[in-house]
Scaffold this motif. Structure first.
Motif, PDB file in Angstrom:
ATOM      1  N   GLU A  80       0.840  -1.215   0.000  1.00 18.50           N
ATOM      2  CA  GLU A  80       0.000   0.000   0.000  1.00 18.50           C
ATOM      3  C   GLU A  80       0.864   1.249   0.000  1.00 18.50           C
ATOM      4  N   ARG A  81       1.912   1.222   0.842  1.00 11.16           N
ATOM      5  CA  ARG A  81       2.784   2.405   0.933  1.00 11.16           C
ATOM      6  C   ARG A  81       3.515   2.646  -0.392  1.00 11.16           C
ATOM      7  N   VAL A  82       3.958   1.587  -1.056  1.00  6.10           N
ATOM      8  CA  VAL A  82       4.645   1.755  -2.345  1.00  6.10           C
ATOM      9  C   VAL A  82       3.674   2.368  -3.361  1.00  6.10           C
ATOM     10  N   VAL A  83       2.492   1.798  -3.421  1.00  2.00           N
ATOM     11  CA  VAL A  83       1.503   2.275  -4.388  1.00  2.00           C
ATOM     12  C   VAL A  83       1.141   3.732  -4.105  1.00  2.00           C
ATOM     13  N   GLU A  84       0.954   4.072  -2.826  1.00  2.00           N
ATOM     14  CA  GLU A  84       0.639   5.470  -2.473  1.00  2.00           C
ATOM     15  C   GLU A  84       1.753   6.399  -2.949  1.00  2.00           C
ATOM     16  N   GLY A  85       2.993   5.988  -2.720  1.00  2.00           N
ATOM     17  CA  GLY A  85       4.116   6.843  -3.090  1.00  2.00           C
ATOM     18  C   GLY A  85       4.220   7.051  -4.590  1.00  2.00           C
ATOM     19  N   ILE A  86       4.062   5.966  -5.356  1.00  2.00           N
ATOM     20  CA  ILE A  86       4.168   6.090  -6.816  1.00  2.00           C
ATOM     21  C   ILE A  86       2.978   6.874  -7.372  1.00  2.00           C
ATOM     22  N   GLU A  87       1.795   6.539  -6.900  1.00  2.00           N
ATOM     23  CA  GLU A  87       0.610   7.208  -7.452  1.00  2.00           C
ATOM     24  C   GLU A  87       0.598   8.699  -7.108  1.00  2.00           C
ATOM     25  N   ALA A  88       1.107   9.059  -5.940  1.00  2.00           N
ATOM     26  CA  ALA A  88       1.165  10.487  -5.581  1.00  2.00           C
ATOM     27  C   ALA A  88       2.120  11.230  -6.513  1.00  2.00           C
ATOM     28  N   ALA A  89       3.238  10.606  -6.834  1.00  2.00           N
ATOM     29  CA  ALA A  89       4.202  11.253  -7.734  1.00  2.00           C
ATOM     30  C   ALA A  89       3.613  11.413  -9.128  1.00  2.00           C
ATOM     31  N   VAL A  90       2.946  10.363  -9.614  1.00  3.52           N
ATOM     32  CA  VAL A  90       2.339  10.433 -10.955  1.00  3.52           C
ATOM     33  C   VAL A  90       1.237  11.492 -10.980  1.00  3.52           C
ATOM     34  N   ALA A  91       0.436  11.535  -9.912  1.00  8.50           N
ATOM     35  CA  ALA A  91      -0.655  12.515  -9.868  1.00  8.50           C
ATOM     36  C   ALA A  91      -0.111  13.938  -9.860  1.00  8.50           C
ATOM     37  N   ALA A  92       1.033  14.130  -9.204  1.00  7.57           N
ATOM     38  CA  ALA A  92       1.583  15.480  -9.080  1.00  7.57           C
ATOM     39  C   ALA A  92       2.309  15.931 -10.335  1.00  7.57           C
ATOM     40  N   ALA A  93       3.034  15.018 -10.978  1.00  5.64           N
ATOM     41  CA  ALA A  93       3.920  15.469 -12.064  1.00  5.64           C
ATOM     42  C   ALA A  93       3.993  14.508 -13.243  1.00  5.64           C
ATOM     43  N   GLY A  94       3.122  13.514 -13.291  1.00  6.14           N
ATOM     44  CA  GLY A  94       3.119  12.602 -14.430  1.00  6.14           C
ATOM     45  C   GLY A  94       4.052  11.424 -14.249  1.00  6.14           C
ATOM     46  N   PRO A  95       3.965  10.450 -15.158  1.00  8.67           N
ATOM     47  CA  PRO A  95       4.764   9.213 -15.002  1.00  8.67           C
ATOM     48  C   PRO A  95       6.269   9.445 -14.969  1.00  8.67           C
ATOM     49  N   ASP A  96       6.768  10.481 -15.648  1.00 10.10           N
ATOM     50  CA  ASP A  96       8.216  10.718 -15.633  1.00 10.10           C
ATOM     51  C   ASP A  96       8.717  11.195 -14.269  1.00 10.10           C
ATOM     52  N   ALA A  97       7.807  11.378 -13.335  1.00  5.96           N
ATOM     53  CA  ALA A  97       8.224  11.738 -11.972  1.00  5.96           C
ATOM     54  C   ALA A  97       8.633  10.507 -11.175  1.00  5.96           C
ATOM     55  N   VAL A  98       8.592   9.332 -11.818  1.00  4.35           N
ATOM     56  CA  VAL A  98       8.987   8.095 -11.139  1.00  4.35           C
ATOM     57  C   VAL A  98      10.197   7.501 -11.861  1.00  4.35           C
ATOM     58  N   ALA A  99      11.166   7.035 -11.095  1.00  8.12           N
ATOM     59  CA  ALA A  99      12.361   6.380 -11.645  1.00  8.12           C
ATOM     60  C   ALA A  99      12.395   4.936 -11.183  1.00  8.12           C
ATOM     61  N   PHE A 100      12.778   4.034 -12.093  1.00 10.48           N
ATOM     62  CA  PHE A 100      12.901   2.614 -11.774  1.00 10.48           C
ATOM     63  C   PHE A 100      14.342   2.198 -12.048  1.00 10.48           C
ATOM     64  N   LEU A 101      15.037   1.761 -11.020  1.00  9.72           N
ATOM     65  CA  LEU A 101      16.432   1.354 -11.178  1.00  9.72           C
ATOM     66  C   LEU A 101      16.563  -0.132 -10.918  1.00  9.72           C
ATOM     67  N   GLY A 102      16.969  -0.879 -11.953  1.00  8.92           N
ATOM     68  CA  GLY A 102      17.148  -2.318 -11.836  1.00  8.92           C
ATOM     69  C   GLY A 102      18.586  -2.658 -11.560  1.00  8.92           C
ATOM     70  N   ALA A 103      18.899  -3.925 -11.705  1.00  7.81           N
ATOM     71  CA  ALA A 103      20.243  -4.340 -11.311  1.00  7.81           C
ATOM     72  C   ALA A 103      20.643  -5.619 -12.005  1.00  7.81           C
ATOM     73  N   PRO A 104      21.948  -5.807 -12.193  1.00  4.56           N
ATOM     74  CA  PRO A 104      22.429  -7.054 -12.791  1.00  4.56           C
ATOM     75  C   PRO A 104      22.263  -8.252 -11.874  1.00  4.56           C
ATOM     76  N   ASN A 105      21.867  -8.017 -10.607  1.00  2.00           N
ATOM     77  CA  ASN A 105      21.618  -9.152  -9.720  1.00  2.00           C
ATOM     78  C   ASN A 105      20.237  -9.748  -9.947  1.00  2.00           C
ATOM     79  N   SER A 106      19.405  -9.058 -10.710  1.00  2.00           N
ATOM     80  CA  SER A 106      18.077  -9.577 -11.027  1.00  2.00           C
ATOM     81  C   SER A 106      18.157 -10.412 -12.300  1.00  2.00           C
ATOM     82  N   THR A 107      17.154 -11.286 -12.472  1.00  2.00           N
ATOM     83  CA  THR A 107      17.139 -12.153 -13.651  1.00  2.00           C
ATOM     84  C   THR A 107      16.722 -11.375 -14.901  1.00  2.00           C
ATOM     85  N   ASN A 108      16.833 -12.044 -16.044  1.00  2.00           N
ATOM     86  CA  ASN A 108      16.342 -11.438 -17.277  1.00  2.00           C
ATOM     87  C   ASN A 108      14.860 -11.103 -17.157  1.00  2.00           C
TER      88      ASN A 108
END
Ligand code: SF4
Length: 662
Positions: free
Chosen positions: A78-106
């Motif tokens: 719930e907290r993650v969703v609230e945080g992302i949705e608040a950012a999108v509501a305030a400034a659009g989808p580009d207000a969110v950054a997603f950083l992945g990693a080589p430790n994750s699978t394909n």
């Protein structure tokens, strides 16, 4: 579905070689014969793959009243969703950054990209891609794909192996001992170009130790030698390349004597290497992150003119000039460090490429993806990770960091901490708390590589299956499950994220990415598959460029008048050129990090330093303290420091340092 498969082995999660291993005695790992370790070898680091992780997280944590407190998964989501949705509501989808990693699978990197793009942003990246940014860009722009062009086993057919800016004997030891060493034993000539002698040098027939920062110049001089010796492969150049006349003309203007002097090399030694390369039928090159210091910054993800690439471009020129692409035993191998660095890029966890290296600006590629997702990705490229960090608290209000620790980088740590603290919301998916979780609003406990199902891609494009050979702790979840759970809860994400398991995601990836077309997950059960089309040698008949040919580019180390750029003569300035080993993002070799300053005995005598002395190494407005050791394999006029010690100097812009005992 039984994901354990027909063997008890999985893929080592500790570097990009991708050795097979299984649980052995106690918490030790045992090697199993695999494509990258055919004799079942592991290195000293690999045998620790099952060792416990201190402070392993077993329940989600959310920030309450300034402190992270344990909670259940529902509340955390719930907290993650609230945080992302608040950012999108305030400034659009580009207000969110997603950083992945080589430790994750394909599959996990694919899902992270899909989540970002179906939310409406291309702000998705992984920091590992910046480890080889100039080499990857030169390969992608000139040949077609940012990947190794040949195979590890093909090195056995090379007459010459040319290692530039890499120390594979220490950093990819199983690949080195399984493929490079046997080739050399059978007669292949090993040439090592590096300012510092190291474990790789011990096996080399020739060691060229140029001044730091002159690799590009050295490679240009080798091209000149090949041309002067009449050893260019004219048929290959004529049939497969563009731009040779301009390249040769500009190379002909090179002031050879000044170039040799600037590089600090012996002209005869350089001439010998030129003959070895020119007369060999097959030359295979291996590069590491050391070559990145000879062009744009490894942290610089931007490049306005697209041609300021330095040593990587010079090396591709040399391979084209000698016809060393498209045949077994030739080409360029990118010896990556982090475990799934190649796969993270292949899966589209980058801001300007969809899965399979398709540009986000390509309408056909977007349509291909939209046909599968039901949502078209945005056409405008996103912001690279390094620039995203600058935007934290500005245009970027929320971030989701998966298996990454951006608080630790070459940048000023205080500045990085301020940027992380400026976010309205930060979610970190991790095994244990670290420097970045100190700024997180939500921390989600993740499963480790040896606990996962899915696929990873190693440094020579081999896709291999992971199997959960040990169980994750109660309470931890895979990135795969976490990303699917979040996608199902986020408003605005209309695409399907319901999968029976990673096999279904992999199948979707193969439909979306032409590079992976035709690969069957089940066929990976006992072996590996190289993208594209299980091809061990890329560019046999044509390059993946619009006209099928590869361009030469002008040597970047000279001014238009042909003069060699000013020599960094450290001796004349009374200092030493700084050489940095073990760059950030690259896996460490066996054994503990050597934090000592290494200097040549002649320099030590000149500056009054004895072995074991405490010394201050200063450059710019920065100084670090360590102890000195004398090393005749370090080039005279240079000071060698591990990146863990040198990073403050690098951040201060110091390329020359002073060493003073205290
Ligand atoms: Fe693991 Fe790399 Fe060592 Fe192989 S070489 S065992 S993949 S750390």
């Amino acid at each position: 579905m039984d994901e354990r498969g027909p063997t008890d082995a999985t893929v080592c999660p500790l570097c990009a070689v991708g050795c097979h291993l299984a649980p052995g005695d106690g918490d030790r790992a045992e090697g199993r014969a695999g494509p990258a370790n055919p004799e079942g070898r592991l290195c000293q680091k690999g045998v620790t793959a099952f060792e416990g992780i201190d402070g392993r997280l077993t329940e989600p944590r959310v920030r309450e009243g300034g402190a992270l407190v344990s909670t259940g998964w529902s509340r955390a989501y719930e907290r993650v969703v609230e945080g992302i949705e608040a950012a999108v509501a305030a400034a659009g989808p580009d207000a969110v950054a997603f950083l992945g990693a080589p430790n994750s699978t394909n599959e996990e990197n694919y899902l992270l990209g899909k989540l970002a793009r179906t939310l409406g942003t291309n702000n998705v990246d992984n920091r590992a891609r910046h480890c080889h940014v100039s080499t990857a860009r030169a390969l992608a722009e000139r040949f077609g794909w940012p990947a190794t062009t040949g195979s590890l086993e093909g090195l056995s057919d090379a007459d010459v192996i040319l290692v530039v800016g890499a120390n594979p004997a220490a950093r990819q030891p199983v690949a080195f001992n399984s493929f490079v060493r046997p080739a050399v034993t059978d007669g292949t000539t090993l040439i090592h170009v590096d300012p510092v002698g190291n474990r790789t040098t011990r096996l080399a027939d020739v060691h060229l130790a140029p001044r730091p920062g002159t690799d590009a110049l050295v490679l240009d001089l080798l091209c000149e030698r090949v041309l002067d010796d009449g050893a260019a492969d004219e048929a290959f150049v004529e049939a497969r390349t563009n731009g040779f006349e301009d390249f040769a003309s500009e190379l002909g203007d090179l002031d050879d004597a000044a170039g040799v002097d600037a590089a600090g090399l012996d002209a005869d030694a350089l001439g010998r290497v030129g003959r070895l390369v020119g007369e060999a039928d097959r030359v295979a090159a291996i590069v590491g992150t050391g070559i990145e210091a000879n062009g744009e910054s490894a942290d610089d993800g931007d490049d306005d003119d697209g041609r300021d690439h330095g040593a990587a471009d010079s090396l591709l020129n040399l391979l084209l000039l000698t016809g060393n692409v498209g045949r077994r035993g030739s080409g360029l191998s990118v010896f990556r460090g982090p475990p799934n660095e190649q796969g993270a890029i292949d899966a589209g966890c980058v801001p300007d490429r969809l899965p399979g290296h398709q540009p986000v600006t390509d309408p056909d590629a977007r349509a291909r993806v939209a046909a599968e997702w039901g949502v078209e990705p945005p056409a405008r490229p996103g912001t690279p990770a390094t620039d995203l960090l600058t935007e934290f608290g500005e245009s970027v209000r929320a971030a989701v960091v998966v298996g990454e620790n951006p608080a630790v980088s070459k940048r000023d740590p205080d500045w990085v901490r301020r940027r992380l603290g400026a976010l309205d919301h930060l979610t970190v998916v991790e095994l244990a708390e670290h420097e970045t979780t100190a700024y997180a609003d939500v921390v989600l406990p993740a499963a480790a590589g040896v606990e996962k199902v899915g696929t990873v891609t190693n440094l020579d494009r081999q896709i291999q299956r992971l199997r959960p050979v040990v169980d994750p702790p109660e309470g931890a979840r895979t990135d795969f499950r976490i990303l699917c759970d979040l996608a199902a809860r986020l408003s605005g994400v209309e695409a399907n994220f319901e999968y029976a398991g990673p096999a279904e995601v992999f199948a979707e990836l193969t439909r979306v990415a032409p590079t992976h077309a035709g690969v069957e997950y089940a066929d990976l059960a006992a072996g590996s598959y190289r993208w594209p089309a299980d091809e061990a040698v890329l560019y046999r008949d044509r390059f993946e460029t619009p006209d099928g040919r590869a361009p030469f580019v002008s040597p970047p180390t000279r001014s238009p008048g042909g003069a060699v750029e000013p020599d960094s003569d450290a001796d004349a300035r009374g200092g030493l050129d700084l050489v940095v080993g073990g760059r950030a993002g690259e896996a460490d070799g066996d054994g503990p990090t050597d934090r000592r300053l290494r200097v040549h005995p002649t320099d030590a005598e000149r500056i009054g330093v004895e072995p074991g002395d405490s010394v201050a190494v200063s450059g710019g407005d920065c100084s670090v303290e360590t102890t000195a050791t004398l090393d005749g394999s370090v080039r005279q006029g240079t000071a060698f420091l591990h990146a863990a010690v040198a990073d403050p100097l690098v951040r201060a812009g110091a390329s020359t340092v002073r060493v003073e005992p205290f």
